[in-house]
Design a protein around this motif. Structure first.
Motif, PDB file in Angstrom:
ATOM      1  N   GLY B  84       0.791  -1.225   0.000  1.00 16.67           N
ATOM      2  CA  GLY B  84       0.000   0.000   0.000  1.00 16.67           C
ATOM      3  C   GLY B  84       0.827   1.280   0.000  1.00 16.67           C
ATOM      4  O   GLY B  84       0.297   2.366  -0.230  1.00 16.67           O
ATOM      5  N   SER B  87       0.836   3.543  -3.408  1.00 13.04           N
ATOM      6  CA  SER B  87      -0.292   4.467  -3.608  1.00 13.04           C
ATOM      7  C   SER B  87      -0.330   5.553  -2.545  1.00 13.04           C
ATOM      8  O   SER B  87      -0.678   6.696  -2.846  1.00 13.04           O
ATOM      9  N   SER B  88       0.020   5.197  -1.305  1.00 16.08           N
ATOM     10  CA  SER B  88      -0.059   6.235  -0.275  1.00 16.08           C
ATOM     11  C   SER B  88       1.014   7.302  -0.503  1.00 16.08           C
ATOM     12  O   SER B  88       0.791   8.475  -0.219  1.00 16.08           O
ATOM     13  N   ALA B  91      -0.321   9.531  -3.165  1.00 16.49           N
ATOM     14  CA  ALA B  91      -1.358  10.395  -2.586  1.00 16.49           C
ATOM     15  C   ALA B  91      -0.728  11.499  -1.733  1.00 16.49           C
ATOM     16  O   ALA B  91      -1.155  12.646  -1.787  1.00 16.49           O
ATOM     17  N   ARG B  92       0.307  11.143  -0.956  1.00 14.03           N
ATOM     18  CA  ARG B  92       0.970  12.144  -0.112  1.00 14.03           C
ATOM     19  C   ARG B  92       1.672  13.198  -0.945  1.00 14.03           C
ATOM     20  O   ARG B  92       2.028  14.250  -0.442  1.00 14.03           O
ATOM     21  N   ASN B  93       1.893  12.881  -2.210  1.00 14.81           N
ATOM     22  CA  ASN B  93       2.473  13.882  -3.105  1.00 14.81           C
ATOM     23  C   ASN B  93       1.404  14.530  -3.975  1.00 14.81           C
ATOM     24  O   ASN B  93       1.710  15.127  -5.005  1.00 14.81           O
ATOM     25  N   GLY B  94       0.158  14.356  -3.563  1.00 11.35           N
ATOM     26  CA  GLY B  94      -0.921  15.047  -4.233  1.00 11.35           C
ATOM     27  C   GLY B  94      -1.287  14.446  -5.577  1.00 11.35           C
ATOM     28  O   GLY B  94      -1.939  15.093  -6.391  1.00 11.35           O
ATOM     29  N   GLY B  95      -0.890  13.202  -5.812  1.00 11.87           N
ATOM     30  CA  GLY B  95      -1.198  12.578  -7.099  1.00 11.87           C
ATOM     31  C   GLY B  95      -2.193  11.454  -6.965  1.00 11.87           C
ATOM     32  O   GLY B  95      -2.597  11.084  -5.862  1.00 11.87           O
ATOM     33  N   SER B  96      -2.585  10.915  -8.107  1.00  7.95           N
ATOM     34  CA  SER B  96      -3.445   9.738  -8.086  1.00  7.95           C
ATOM     35  C   SER B  96      -2.818   8.688  -8.986  1.00  7.95           C
ATOM     36  O   SER B  96      -2.083   9.009  -9.922  1.00  7.95           O
ATOM     37  N   ARG B 111      -0.834  10.318 -12.099  1.00  9.66           N
ATOM     38  CA  ARG B 111      -0.992  11.725 -12.504  1.00  9.66           C
ATOM     39  C   ARG B 111      -0.558  12.554 -11.305  1.00  9.66           C
ATOM     40  O   ARG B 111      -1.061  12.356 -10.198  1.00  9.66           O
ATOM     41  N   VAL B 112       0.348  13.483 -11.553  1.00  3.90           N
ATOM     42  CA  VAL B 112       0.948  14.174 -10.420  1.00  3.90           C
ATOM     43  C   VAL B 112       1.539  15.498 -10.906  1.00  3.90           C
ATOM     44  O   VAL B 112       1.719  15.698 -12.118  1.00  3.90           O
ATOM     45  N   ALA B 113       1.829  16.392  -9.965  1.00  2.00           N
ATOM     46  CA  ALA B 113       2.495  17.647 -10.324  1.00  2.00           C
ATOM     47  C   ALA B 113       3.833  17.322 -10.994  1.00  2.00           C
ATOM     48  O   ALA B 113       4.515  16.371 -10.615  1.00  2.00           O
ATOM     49  N   ARG B 116       7.179  16.082  -9.441  1.00  2.00           N
ATOM     50  CA  ARG B 116       7.236  14.805  -8.710  1.00  2.00           C
ATOM     51  C   ARG B 116       7.646  13.644  -9.619  1.00  2.00           C
ATOM     52  O   ARG B 116       7.596  12.490  -9.215  1.00  2.00           O
TER      53      ARG B 116
END
Lengths: 437, 443
Positions: B84, B87-88, B91-96, B111-113, B116
């Motif tokens: 896990g 994915s976490s 997510a902690r980097n603001g992505g999916s 997908r992320v800034a 990253r």
């Protein structure tokens, strides 16, 4: 060192990704308000038009009238019958999408710059001068009835219908937005014409445009496109009751996997606790793998492929809903785990780390939504319908970041309501404590 | 017009024309990993994808679903990441992030800034070679995929029907076996089977890296060399030769009954050639044919069966041209009330026969070409769908050049090409016809 990196990260992510999402507010000479984002790099425009009201305008005996009307808008308009209208649209490579929602009629148009005027004339005819020819009515009615018959045997549709009927009393929200086989069969052309008069009016229209178009061009376009619509439409319904008994209601249906929908009261967007609840919902079940429901029901126990919660903010009712699907012999356990998580979150709140992770995700994911003209047009029209200010995009992440641990845990204790958390389960669930109906 | 999506046969890859080629850069790493960079600087967002040239059609017999099972297990931890944690961290980097499996490929994406990207590569490179699983995670995840099958297939008679129909269409090719797997084989999937598939197919020389968004090719190359470059190529990567379909000699027919069917329909499919690298003309003619016969409101089937004869509430034609091996071309007719499936099928056959006699309406062909041209403009609006287009092509036997050539090849299709393709395709001996119906009513 780490602290510095973290601060930089938040700063970067808090900025909207599209530095050029610069919204221009327009009021046309004819009095229509619209929001525009000029984006000249691709020669087309995405135009999103919404009329408040939608399916909630239908009376009980005419349920489905607005939906049938909306499906007929592209089936012949002005001098063109359905086939000629389709040929014209295709030859311009424009696309017009007409959809019904519980609170709105949504029209999504996409057209090339090279033939914009012709495309807009077609769109205009479909909105202002739809023909509602008898043969088109019968053809589309048959399609709608086919889809309604399918819904009667679709466990998801059965669950959604039962939940809405249980929760919303006699309000239009309690009824299926596309109507029933009986009401749709009985609709007349006069009903469809009345639905058109009632639903598409200038007193309830919202417009978002993104693409290869400037404010003056858009202004002229909109006066031409919408100027001849009636000034006022049908009265909007009042608040809907939200009645939730906290029970587990079963609709028996012969299928291997039970489908459950659940819900408790939600929150209004203008409530001061909205953002705290929004963050809380993300931690509970808001669509990410990291949510508590996903971790407990799927990742630890393998009880489902997906479990989600989400805030439903309709114009006249607010719910906090969710869904899950599990094999008939496992769904009772899934329901129990969800109920337990609801209580656990109310009583124990979230940790500082969970809150920080949720903020990072939500603030980072927000700019990723602005990934194209169509999606941006959708966002800016929804903002107008919600009554949000034009600078909302720039301030939204601050509102997420301003949520404190104390606030989110107070809101968890006050708002999570396990006693009103109500389930509808469709299938043949085994060992489930169900509420007698 | 109502969109009866429930009846759509399958989500075939739409063959959109390509982006102007100057926004696309490609190169290979020394270990054989292919890299495609698609620039779109409108937003500071990046899509990072790794596609493997391995899907369900590459599975060994008896292990159906293992490609998809492995895709799930790649989120269950490595020697460096806890279950896990992948994915976490995203997510902690603001992505999916997510992943998907098909017959010919398995793909993972985030997908992320844009800033990253390096971290995404570091983690994706890690799970290309360092997968580490526990028995309890494997058995829990097997429960998850069985619930996924329940949700996608067992609870939906249309999906069960499509599964049976594909099995009838493909006698020998693995396209006849469902991507998610047959239930009894899914129940027997274990760590050893997943590990064997992983060891065989997950390596840089069997992977394509696609980075799309606000990036520069040089920057992508440097990051890719840093993160993916050190992974050695797999010298034992097998050649991708799957059992091929023999010529079909006899028409196949089936009836599927299920009490949950509210709206019966008839489906007809024909074996068809796919897009081949350097020779996409035939596929372009078939793509155009599918648009002419069942692509939109003014298609031949729609005009004839819905408008003129009023025997159908929905019609459609679909061609899965982007495919590694032979594919299929299919029709669906949902009959109007009072019309039997036999009558609907007869009306379909009659319409096809008439079309073979009368030929292509040149105005309709022009409209379709105009829409194909326009989709080059509209397609530029979604960098993610562009990335998917390249990923699908490169894992299914095509090259970047083929993707770039496709729009022009589509534009050069003539009415004569379409008719030749139609005559070749529409041979009942090479078809499967299926009826989806409710339970028989007995008095």
């Amino acid at each position: 060192m780490m602290r510095f990196v973290w601060a930089t990260l938040l700063l970067v992510l808090a900025l909207p990704a599209r530095a050029d999402v610069e919204i221009q507010e327009i009021t046309t000479p004819g009095g229509i308000n619209a929001w525009l984002v000029e984006e000249r790099s691709i020669p087309f425009t995405a135009l999103e038009i919404r009329f408040r009201g939608g399916a909630s305008l239908d009376s009980a005996d005419k349920q489905g009238a607005t939906g049938l009307m909306v499906s007929l808008l592209e089936e012949g308009a002005g001098d063109l019958d359905a086939r000629a209208f389709a040929r014209e649209t295709e030859s311009l490579a424009a696309s017009f999408n007409y959809r019904l929602a519980s609170d709105a009629v949504r029209i999504s148009a996409r057209f090339l710059s090279e033939n914009r005027d012709q495309a807009v004339q077609l769109l205009r005819d479909s909105l202002i001068r739809p023909r509602f020819d008898d043969d088109a009515i019968e053809r589309v009615r048959a399609q709608l009835l086919s889809s309604l018959r399918s819904d009667l045997k679709d466990p998801r549709a059965i669950a959604a219908k039962r939940f809405a009927a249980m929760v919303h009393g006699n309000h239009p929200y309690a009824r299926p937005q596309d109507g029933t086989i009986e009401t749709v069969t009985a609709l007349t052309r006069d009903d469809i014409v009345a639905a058109h008069q009632g639903a598409l009016a200038r007193d309830r229209v919202y417009v978002g445009a993104v693409g290869d178009i400037g404010p003056d061009e858009l202004s002229a376009l909109l006066d031409d496109l919408l100027g001849e619509l009636p000034e006022t439409g049908a009265p909007l319904p009042g608040p809907a009751p939200v009645s939730l008994d906290g029970g587990t209601h079963v609709v028996t249906f012969d299928t291997p996997q039970s489908v459950a929908v659940f819900g408790q009261p939600g929150i209004n967007r203008d409530d001061p606790d909205f953002f705290a609840l929004f963050v809380l919902d993300h931690i509970l079940g808001g669509g990410s793998f990291e949510s508590r429901l996903m971790q407990e029901v799927r990742e630890k126990r393998g009880l489902t492929y997906g479990v989600y919660s989400y805030l439903v903010d309709k114009d006249q009712a607010q719910l906090w809903q969710g869904s899950v699907a599990s094999a008939n012999d496992r769904v009772a356990q899934a329901v129990q785990v969800i109920r337990d998580e609801w209580k656990k979150l109310r009583d124990g709140g979230v940790t500082a780390e969970e809150l920080q992770d949720a903020k990072t995700y939500l603030t980072g994911a927000y700019p990723l939504r602005f990934d194209g003209n169509g999606p941006i047009a959708n966002i800016i029209v929804a903002m107008q319908m919600e009554g949000l200010p034009v600078d909302y995009i720039a301030t939204r992440n601050d509102k997420v970041n301003d949520v404190t641990l104390e606030q989110v845990n107070r809101v968890a204790a006050e708002r999570l309501d396990p006693d009103r958390l109500t389930f509808v389960v469709v299938g043949q669930p085994e060992g489930l404590d169900q509420t007698a109906d | 017009m109502l969109r009866l999506t429930a009846f759509v046969l399958a989500l075939y890859a739409l063959a959109f024309p390509a982006l102007a080629r100057d926004n696309v850069t490609s190169f290979s790493l020394d270990n054989g990993m292919d890299v495609v960079v698609i620039e779109d600087h409108r937003a500071s967002v990046v899509v990072h994808m790794v596609w493997y040239r391995a899907g369900s059609a590459d599975e060994p017999p008896g292990s159906s679903g293992v490609a998809h099972f492995l895709e799930h297990l790649l989120f269950r931890g490595t020697e460096n990441l806890a279950p896990g944690e992948f994915s976490s961290t995203v997510a902690r980097n603001g992505g999916s992030d997510n992943a998907f499996t098909s017959y010919d490929y398995t793909a993972y994406y985030q997908r992320v800034a844009a800033d990253r990207l390096g971290l995404m590569m570091q983690m994706e490179a890690d799970r290309m070679v360092n997968l580490k699983l526990t028995e309890s995670d494997v058995s829990t995840e097997r429960e998850v995929i069985i619930e996924e099958r329940n949700q996608r297939v067992e609870n939906d008679p249309s999906a069960l029907f499509r599964e049976q129909k594909n099995a009838a269409q493909y006698l020998n090719h693995r396209y006849g076996v469902p991507i998610i797997g047959w239930r009894h084989e899914m129940e027997a999937l274990d760590q050893a089977k997943a590990r064997a598939f992983y060891d065989r197919y997950y390596s840089p020389n069997n992977a394509i890296l696609i980075v799309a968004g606000d990036v520069q090719p040089d920057e992508v190359r440097a990051l890719a060399e840093k993160h993916y470059g050190p992974i050695p190529a797999n010298p034992d990567l097998p050649e991708r030769a799957r059992p091929q379909e023999p010529p079909q000699m006899a028409e196949r027919r089936m009836v599927f009954r299920d009490a949950r069917v509210a709206q019966p329909y008839v489906s007809r499919s024909y074996l068809a050639p796919e897009r081949d690298s350097g020779a996409q003309e035939r596929a372009a003619a078939l793509e155009t044919l599918s648009e002419i016969l069942g692509g939109g409101a003014t298609s031949v089937l729609n005009e004839t069966l819905q408008f003129d004869q009023k025997v159908a509430v929905f019609t459609g034609a679909y061609y899965g041209g982007t495919s590694l091996d032979d594919t299929d071309f299919s029709f669906i007719v949902v009959p109007a009330p009072g019309v039997t499936l036999e009558q609907a099928e007869a009306a379909l056959d009659e319409t096809l026969a008439t079309f073979l006699e009368t030929g292509v309406d040149s105005e309709q062909l022009e409209r379709i070409k105009m829409q194909m041209r326009a989709s080059q403009v509209y397609g530029r609006d979604s960098v993610e769908s562009l990335a998917n287009r390249y990923g699908r092509a490169l894992t299914q036997g095509l090259t970047i050049e083929d993707v770039h050539d496709w729009p022009d090849i589509l534009q050069s299709v003539t009415a004569k090409d379409v008719m030749a393709a139609a005559r070749d395709l529409l041979d009942r001996r090479r078809s499967v016809t299926g009826y989806l119906m409710g339970e028989e009513v007995t008095q």
